[in-house]
Design a protein around this motif. Structure first.
Motif, PDB file in Angstrom:
ATOM      1  N   LYS A 304       8.012 -30.486  22.987  1.00 17.39           N
ATOM      2  CA  LYS A 304       6.625 -30.886  22.753  1.00 17.39           C
ATOM      3  C   LYS A 304       6.380 -32.375  22.976  1.00 17.39           C
ATOM      4  CE  LYS A 304       7.298 -31.144  17.685  1.00 17.39           C
ATOM      5  NZ  LYS A 304       8.655 -30.558  17.657  1.00 17.39           N
ATOM      6  N   ARG A 305       7.378 -33.203  22.701  1.00 13.43           N
ATOM      7  CA  ARG A 305       7.178 -34.651  22.850  1.00 13.43           C
ATOM      8  C   ARG A 305       7.306 -35.111  24.295  1.00 13.43           C
ATOM      9  NH1 ARG A 305       6.158 -36.651  18.137  1.00 13.43           N
ATOM     10  NH2 ARG A 305       6.944 -35.614  16.252  1.00 13.43           N
ATOM     11  N   THR A 306       7.712 -34.233  25.171  1.00 11.90           N
ATOM     12  CA  THR A 306       7.745 -34.566  26.598  1.00 11.90           C
ATOM     13  C   THR A 306       6.417 -34.237  27.271  1.00 11.90           C
ATOM     14  OG1 THR A 306       8.607 -32.398  27.245  1.00 11.90           O
ATOM     15  CG2 THR A 306      10.208 -34.095  26.639  1.00 11.90           C
ATOM     16  N   LEU A 307       5.546 -33.554  26.544  1.00  9.61           N
ATOM     17  CA  LEU A 307       4.235 -33.203  27.092  1.00  9.61           C
ATOM     18  C   LEU A 307       3.223 -34.295  26.759  1.00  9.61           C
ATOM     19  CD1 LEU A 307       4.174 -29.455  25.990  1.00  9.61           C
ATOM     20  CD2 LEU A 307       4.955 -30.389  28.171  1.00  9.61           C
ATOM     21  N   SER A 308       2.163 -34.332  27.511  1.00  9.35           N
ATOM     22  CA  SER A 308       1.136 -35.366  27.309  1.00  9.35           C
ATOM     23  C   SER A 308       0.150 -34.929  26.233  1.00  9.35           C
ATOM     24  CB  SER A 308       0.412 -35.645  28.627  1.00  9.35           C
ATOM     25  OG  SER A 308       1.311 -36.085  29.619  1.00  9.35           O
ATOM     26  N   LEU A 309       0.661 -34.735  25.040  1.00  6.30           N
ATOM     27  CA  LEU A 309      -0.161 -34.292  23.922  1.00  6.30           C
ATOM     28  C   LEU A 309      -0.528 -35.468  23.036  1.00  6.30           C
ATOM     29  CD1 LEU A 309       1.805 -31.062  22.919  1.00  6.30           C
ATOM     30  CD2 LEU A 309      -0.339 -31.170  24.198  1.00  6.30           C
ATOM     31  N   SER A 310      -1.654 -35.337  22.355  1.00  6.66           N
ATOM     32  CA  SER A 310      -2.050 -36.374  21.416  1.00  6.66           C
ATOM     33  C   SER A 310      -1.188 -36.278  20.165  1.00  6.66           C
ATOM     34  CB  SER A 310      -3.524 -36.205  21.041  1.00  6.66           C
ATOM     35  OG  SER A 310      -3.704 -35.002  20.297  1.00  6.66           O
ATOM     36  N   GLN A 311      -1.226 -37.326  19.356  1.00  2.00           N
ATOM     37  CA  GLN A 311      -0.427 -37.335  18.136  1.00  2.00           C
ATOM     38  C   GLN A 311      -0.878 -36.228  17.173  1.00  2.00           C
ATOM     39  OE1 GLN A 311       2.311 -39.272  17.627  1.00  2.00           O
ATOM     40  NE2 GLN A 311       2.588 -37.932  15.843  1.00  2.00           N
ATOM     41  N   VAL A 312      -2.173 -35.976  17.173  1.00  8.07           N
ATOM     42  CA  VAL A 312      -2.692 -34.911  16.306  1.00  8.07           C
ATOM     43  C   VAL A 312      -2.122 -33.563  16.727  1.00  8.07           C
ATOM     44  CG1 VAL A 312      -4.767 -33.661  15.603  1.00  8.07           C
ATOM     45  CG2 VAL A 312      -4.801 -36.153  15.757  1.00  8.07           C
ATOM     46  N   GLN A 313      -2.090 -33.310  18.030  1.00 14.44           N
ATOM     47  CA  GLN A 313      -1.548 -32.055  18.530  1.00 14.44           C
ATOM     48  C   GLN A 313      -0.062 -31.936  18.226  1.00 14.44           C
ATOM     49  OE1 GLN A 313      -2.853 -32.657  22.574  1.00 14.44           O
ATOM     50  NE2 GLN A 313      -4.464 -31.102  22.367  1.00 14.44           N
ATOM     51  N   LEU A 314       0.664 -33.046  18.356  1.00 16.27           N
ATOM     52  CA  LEU A 314       2.091 -33.040  18.033  1.00 16.27           C
ATOM     53  C   LEU A 314       2.317 -32.732  16.557  1.00 16.27           C
ATOM     54  CD1 LEU A 314       3.316 -36.120  20.119  1.00 16.27           C
ATOM     55  CD2 LEU A 314       3.708 -33.706  20.623  1.00 16.27           C
ATOM     56  N   ASP A 315       1.470 -33.302  15.715  1.00 24.22           N
ATOM     57  CA  ASP A 315       1.586 -33.039  14.278  1.00 24.22           C
ATOM     58  C   ASP A 315       1.308 -31.572  13.974  1.00 24.22           C
ATOM     59  OD1 ASP A 315       2.184 -35.697  13.896  1.00 24.22           O
ATOM     60  OD2 ASP A 315       0.134 -36.268  13.337  1.00 24.22           O
ATOM     61  N   LYS A 316       0.329 -31.009  14.673  1.00 26.62           N
ATOM     62  CA  LYS A 316       0.019 -29.590  14.466  1.00 26.62           C
ATOM     63  C   LYS A 316       1.207 -28.723  14.849  1.00 26.62           C
ATOM     64  CE  LYS A 316      -4.409 -30.054  13.368  1.00 26.62           C
ATOM     65  NZ  LYS A 316      -4.960 -29.696  12.057  1.00 26.62           N
ATOM     66  N   LEU A 317       1.806 -29.011  15.999  1.00 27.72           N
ATOM     67  CA  LEU A 317       2.954 -28.218  16.447  1.00 27.72           C
ATOM     68  C   LEU A 317       4.129 -28.362  15.490  1.00 27.72           C
ATOM     69  CD1 LEU A 317       2.947 -28.748  20.326  1.00 27.72           C
ATOM     70  CD2 LEU A 317       2.496 -26.635  19.070  1.00 27.72           C
ATOM     71  N   ALA A 318       4.332 -29.565  14.996  1.00 32.66           N
ATOM     72  CA  ALA A 318       5.429 -29.778  14.051  1.00 32.66           C
ATOM     73  C   ALA A 318       5.195 -29.003  12.755  1.00 32.66           C
ATOM     74  CB  ALA A 318       5.596 -31.266  13.764  1.00 32.66           C
ATOM     75  N   MET A 319       3.944 -28.931  12.333  1.00 34.38           N
ATOM     76  CA  MET A 319       3.611 -28.249  11.083  1.00 34.38           C
ATOM     77  C   MET A 319       3.825 -26.739  11.176  1.00 34.38           C
ATOM     78  SD  MET A 319      -0.059 -28.113   9.116  1.00 34.38           S
ATOM     79  CE  MET A 319      -0.710 -27.049  10.406  1.00 34.38           C
ATOM     80  N   ILE A 320       3.550 -26.156  12.346  1.00 36.14           N
ATOM     81  CA  ILE A 320       3.612 -24.700  12.473  1.00 36.14           C
ATOM     82  C   ILE A 320       4.903 -24.225  13.129  1.00 36.14           C
ATOM     83  CG2 ILE A 320       1.107 -24.525  12.618  1.00 36.14           C
ATOM     84  CD1 ILE A 320       1.348 -24.233  15.610  1.00 36.14           C
ATOM     85  N   GLU A 321       5.847 -25.126  13.331  1.00 38.16           N
ATOM     86  CA  GLU A 321       7.102 -24.727  13.969  1.00 38.16           C
ATOM     87  C   GLU A 321       7.856 -23.737  13.090  1.00 38.16           C
ATOM     88  OE1 GLU A 321      11.026 -26.803  16.063  1.00 38.16           O
ATOM     89  OE2 GLU A 321       9.333 -28.009  15.342  1.00 38.16           O
ATOM     90  N   LEU A 322       8.379 -22.700  13.721  1.00 38.21           N
ATOM     91  CA  LEU A 322       9.091 -21.658  12.995  1.00 38.21           C
ATOM     92  C   LEU A 322      10.547 -22.046  12.791  1.00 38.21           C
ATOM     93  CD1 LEU A 322       7.754 -18.432  14.744  1.00 38.21           C
ATOM     94  CD2 LEU A 322       7.000 -19.440  12.601  1.00 38.21           C
ATOM     95  N   ASN A 323      11.064 -21.724  11.600  1.00 43.36           N
ATOM     96  CA  ASN A 323      12.482 -21.922  11.352  1.00 43.36           C
ATOM     97  C   ASN A 323      13.229 -20.615  11.592  1.00 43.36           C
ATOM     98  OD1 ASN A 323      12.067 -20.302   9.026  1.00 43.36           O
ATOM     99  ND2 ASN A 323      11.511 -22.119   7.825  1.00 43.36           N
ATOM    100  N   ASN A 324      14.542 -20.631  11.413  1.00 43.30           N
ATOM    101  CA  ASN A 324      15.349 -19.438  11.680  1.00 43.30           C
ATOM    102  C   ASN A 324      14.969 -18.279  10.760  1.00 43.30           C
ATOM    103  OD1 ASN A 324      16.793 -20.734  13.708  1.00 43.30           O
ATOM    104  ND2 ASN A 324      18.335 -21.518  12.275  1.00 43.30           N
ATOM    105  N   GLN A 325      14.634 -18.608   9.517  1.00 35.39           N
ATOM    106  CA  GLN A 325      14.239 -17.562   8.569  1.00 35.39           C
ATOM    107  C   GLN A 325      12.970 -16.856   9.033  1.00 35.39           C
ATOM    108  OE1 GLN A 325      13.417 -18.991   4.628  1.00 35.39           O
ATOM    109  NE2 GLN A 325      13.065 -16.948   3.775  1.00 35.39           N
ATOM    110  N   ASP A 326      12.033 -17.632   9.586  1.00 35.44           N
ATOM    111  CA  ASP A 326      10.796 -17.040  10.090  1.00 35.44           C
ATOM    112  C   ASP A 326      11.073 -16.077  11.244  1.00 35.44           C
ATOM    113  OD1 ASP A 326       9.306 -18.475   8.263  1.00 35.44           O
ATOM    114  OD2 ASP A 326       8.962 -20.154   9.636  1.00 35.44           O
TER     115      ASP A 326
END
Length: 336
Positions: A304-326
């Motif tokens: 995600k950090r290699t894409l031309s995303l805004s900081q808000v979008q990066l924060d959103k992706l980080a917040m909804i990232e799935l872990n192994n349990q998910d």
């Protein structure tokens, strides 16, 4: 193109006239077919479209004299009167009488919507109303799993037996999606342009929310206050993450192109569409798509950090990232 194909398309009036002739022809055939039957069962459906236009559909089910089964749509039209039981029942009775089958109707299958229940009660008393089993199954699945829960749980303290709002660190999906939804969009403009864009996006979002909403009786009786258990909380958390990501994939052309490009590489033809109350299998379709697109989703989170995303979008992706349990819980959730 038309010149090289040597083809002249018909005029719109010609198409309209042909459609009217086809309608009259098939209506006559239907009436002749219905004259030969003794009994007929009906199914009703009444809903309001994304453009706030109401529709009524009546399907007939019968056997002929050779015990061959038939199921046909005998009436489908927009409904411009108030969607009260009285207005709908009057329209239904007029249509059935025009087809010559009102006295032949033995049963009507419909959902548990108050207006349709009222319709059946105002028709002939010999007509039996059957509550659609699919609608009941829909309510059982949606309510038991808490798909649309408002995150209330029972307070077991002696002084308060009412429900209290859960205080969790996870942000409510309705707040995440509705608050500043324009932040999910790609922004590389000046501050003045962004200000203008925000105004436009907010108006677009209002329209989109209306377009995404289909009002029908399927969403009636949805329980939004299911007593919260650990399993329901886990389901709600997963759904919030998936709904946010599905929204982000529609709002951001960068994320959308990333998903589409990597879909082609793994040869998976699935689309991330948000679920809705009135489509009881839409949540399954959403989660099933995420399972098939797991390699793409993991790659999106990792890169995600290699894409031309805004900081808000990066924060959103980080917040909804799935872990192994998910990810481990997903297949069991789908089977459940």
């Amino acid at each position: 193109m038309i010149y090289f194909l040597n083809y002249i398309p018909p005029h719109r009036n010609q198409v309209s006239d042909n459609l009217k002739r086809l309608y009259d022809f098939h209506l006559t055939v239907l009436k002749e077919q219905l004259q030969d039957i003794d009994y007929i069962g009906l199914t009703f459906d009444f809903w309001t479209s994304r453009r706030s236009v109401s529709f009524l559909c009546i399907t007939g089910h019968w056997f002929d004299d050779k015990c061959a089964y038939f199921s046909k749509v005998i009436y489908f039209s927009s409904f411009h009167e108030g969607d009260t039981g009285f207005n709908i029942s009057r329209s239904v009775k007029e249509k059935l009488e025009s087809l010559g089958i009102y006295h032949k109707v033995v049963a009507i299958t419909c959902d548990g919507g108050e207006n349709l229940v009222s319709v059946c009660s105002q028709l002939d008393g010999s007509i039996k109303r059957i509550w659609c089993c699919t609608h009941r199954l829909h309510l059982v699945v949606i309510n038991s799993l808490g798909f649309w829960n408002t995150e209330n749980k029972i307070d077991n303290t002696p002084n308060n037996c009412l429900t209290t709002e859960i205080t969790t660190t996870t942000t409510s999906s309705s707040n995440v999606i509705s608050n500043n939804r324009q932040e999910l969009m790609d922004t590389n403009q000046t501050s003045e342009a962004i200000s203008a864009t925000i105004v436009n996006v907010e108006s677009i979002d209002d329209d989109e929310q209306k377009l995404d909403l289909i009002d029908d009786n399927w969403s009636i009786d949805i329980d939004t206050n299911v007593p919260t258990t650990n399993e329901v909380e886990l389901i709600m958390d997963l759904l919030k993450k998936r709904r946010i990501l599905a929204t982000l994939s529609k709002k951001s052309s960068i994320v959308s192109n990333f998903i589409r490009t990597n879909q082609l590489l793994i040869k998976v033809n699935k689309t991330l569409n948000n679920d809705c109350k009135s489509r009881w299998n839409s949540t399954y379709i959403l989660l099933d798509a995420f399972i098939d697109l797991k390699p793409v989703m993991m790659k999106l989170f990792n890169e995600k950090r290699t894409l031309s995303l805004s900081q808000v979008q990066l924060d959103k992706l980080a917040m909804i990232e799935l872990n192994n349990q998910d990810w481990d819980f997903y297949p069991h959730y789908i089977m459940y």
